[in-house]
Design a protein around this motif. Structure first.
Motif, PDB file in Angstrom:
ATOM      1  N   LYS A   1       2.528   4.436  -3.358  1.00 40.47           N
ATOM      2  CA  LYS A   1       3.117   2.831  -3.020  1.00 40.47           C
ATOM      3  C   LYS A   1       3.674   2.627  -4.364  1.00 40.47           C
ATOM      4  CE  LYS A   1       1.351  -1.536  -1.357  1.00 40.47           C
ATOM      5  NZ  LYS A   1       0.231  -2.657  -0.573  1.00 40.47           N
TER       6      LYS A   1
ATOM      7  N   SER B   1       4.774  -1.139  -5.762  1.00 36.85           N
ATOM      8  CA  SER B   1       4.763  -3.448  -5.905  1.00 36.85           C
ATOM      9  C   SER B   1       5.025  -3.887  -7.104  1.00 36.85           C
ATOM     10  CB  SER B   1       2.965  -3.177  -6.167  1.00 36.85           C
ATOM     11  OG  SER B   1       2.533  -4.732  -6.671  1.00 36.85           O
TER      12      SER B   1
ATOM     13  N   LYS C   1      -6.343  -1.796  -7.693  1.00 35.56           N
ATOM     14  CA  LYS C   1      -7.439  -1.775  -6.140  1.00 35.56           C
ATOM     15  C   LYS C   1      -7.465  -0.328  -5.467  1.00 35.56           C
ATOM     16  CE  LYS C   1      -7.154  -6.724  -5.443  1.00 35.56           C
ATOM     17  NZ  LYS C   1      -6.617  -8.131  -4.073  1.00 35.56           N
TER      18      LYS C   1
ATOM     19  N   SER D   1      -2.129  -5.547 -10.432  1.00 36.96           N
ATOM     20  CA  SER D   1      -3.311  -6.371  -9.789  1.00 36.96           C
ATOM     21  C   SER D   1      -3.452  -5.180  -8.446  1.00 36.96           C
ATOM     22  CB  SER D   1      -4.144  -7.645  -9.610  1.00 36.96           C
ATOM     23  OG  SER D   1      -2.501  -7.768  -8.852  1.00 36.96           O
ATOM     24  N   ARG D   2      -2.498  -5.310  -7.838  1.00 38.36           N
ATOM     25  CA  ARG D   2      -3.095  -5.284  -5.929  1.00 38.36           C
ATOM     26  C   ARG D   2      -3.051  -3.485  -6.423  1.00 38.36           C
ATOM     27  NH1 ARG D   2       3.146  -7.848  -3.322  1.00 38.36           N
ATOM     28  NH2 ARG D   2       1.641 -10.178  -4.131  1.00 38.36           N
ATOM     29  N   LEU D   3      -2.833  -2.692  -7.094  1.00 40.48           N
ATOM     30  CA  LEU D   3      -2.673  -0.905  -7.208  1.00 40.48           C
ATOM     31  C   LEU D   3      -3.711  -1.025  -7.897  1.00 40.48           C
ATOM     32  CD1 LEU D   3       1.447   0.261  -7.855  1.00 40.48           C
ATOM     33  CD2 LEU D   3       0.173  -0.059  -5.923  1.00 40.48           C
TER      34      LEU D   3
END
Length: 149
Positions: free
Chosen positions: A137, A139, A147, A143-145
């Motif tokens: 993914k 981004s 997780k 912080s999204r990655l």
């Protein structure tokens, strides 16, 4: 009117014609210069640097040390992209998780840098032996990655 005043009026009219002719020509050059400057400003806005993060997973045949593989991955980026593109794109490994065999790669550059890095990741296993790096993914926020790390 005498002869001198007629000559003076003729010279004044001729000078006005010359000034208008050069003003029109100069205006054309000034407008062309302004067009080039506005195009340069638009290009400069499009090429601003942005940060993108790529979550990747390492798939290896045998048990390899991921930290040494990440160092060889940075050398692989230098070989495939070249030294200048690697510096221009600002490719760094931001975070590594040895438990899940995942890492986050940070790319700081214009919009073309992310495409180059993803293409490099997709062909690296053909040119270099070892682990396969699979992008999961991308981004704009780390912080999204994290997780998913």
């Amino acid at each position: 009117m005498d002869f001198i005043s007629i000559v003076a009026i003729a010279i004044a009219l001729a000078s006005l014609v010359i000034v208008f002719a050069y003003t029109h020509r100069m205006w054309k050059y000034i407008s062309m210069l302004l067009d080039e400057l506005s195009i340069a400003m638009l290009v400069r806005k499009k090429s601003r640097k942005v940060k993108r993060y790529i979550l990747v997973k390492f798939i290896c045949k045998d048990k390899t040390d991921l930290k040494s593989f990440v160092k060889s991955l940075e050398n692989m980026f230098t070989k495939l992209l070249g030294e200048l593109d690697k510096i221009d794109c600002g490719i760094t490994v931001a975070s590594i998780s040895t438990d899940s065999s995942r890492a986050i790669i940070r790319v700081v550059g214009d919009y073309r840098c992310l495409k180059r890095v993803l293409i490099t990741l997709s062909i690296q296993h053909i040119l270099f032996e070892g682990c396969i790096v699979v992008p999961i993914k991308t981004s704009g926020l780390m912080s999204r990655l994290r997780k998913m790390l």
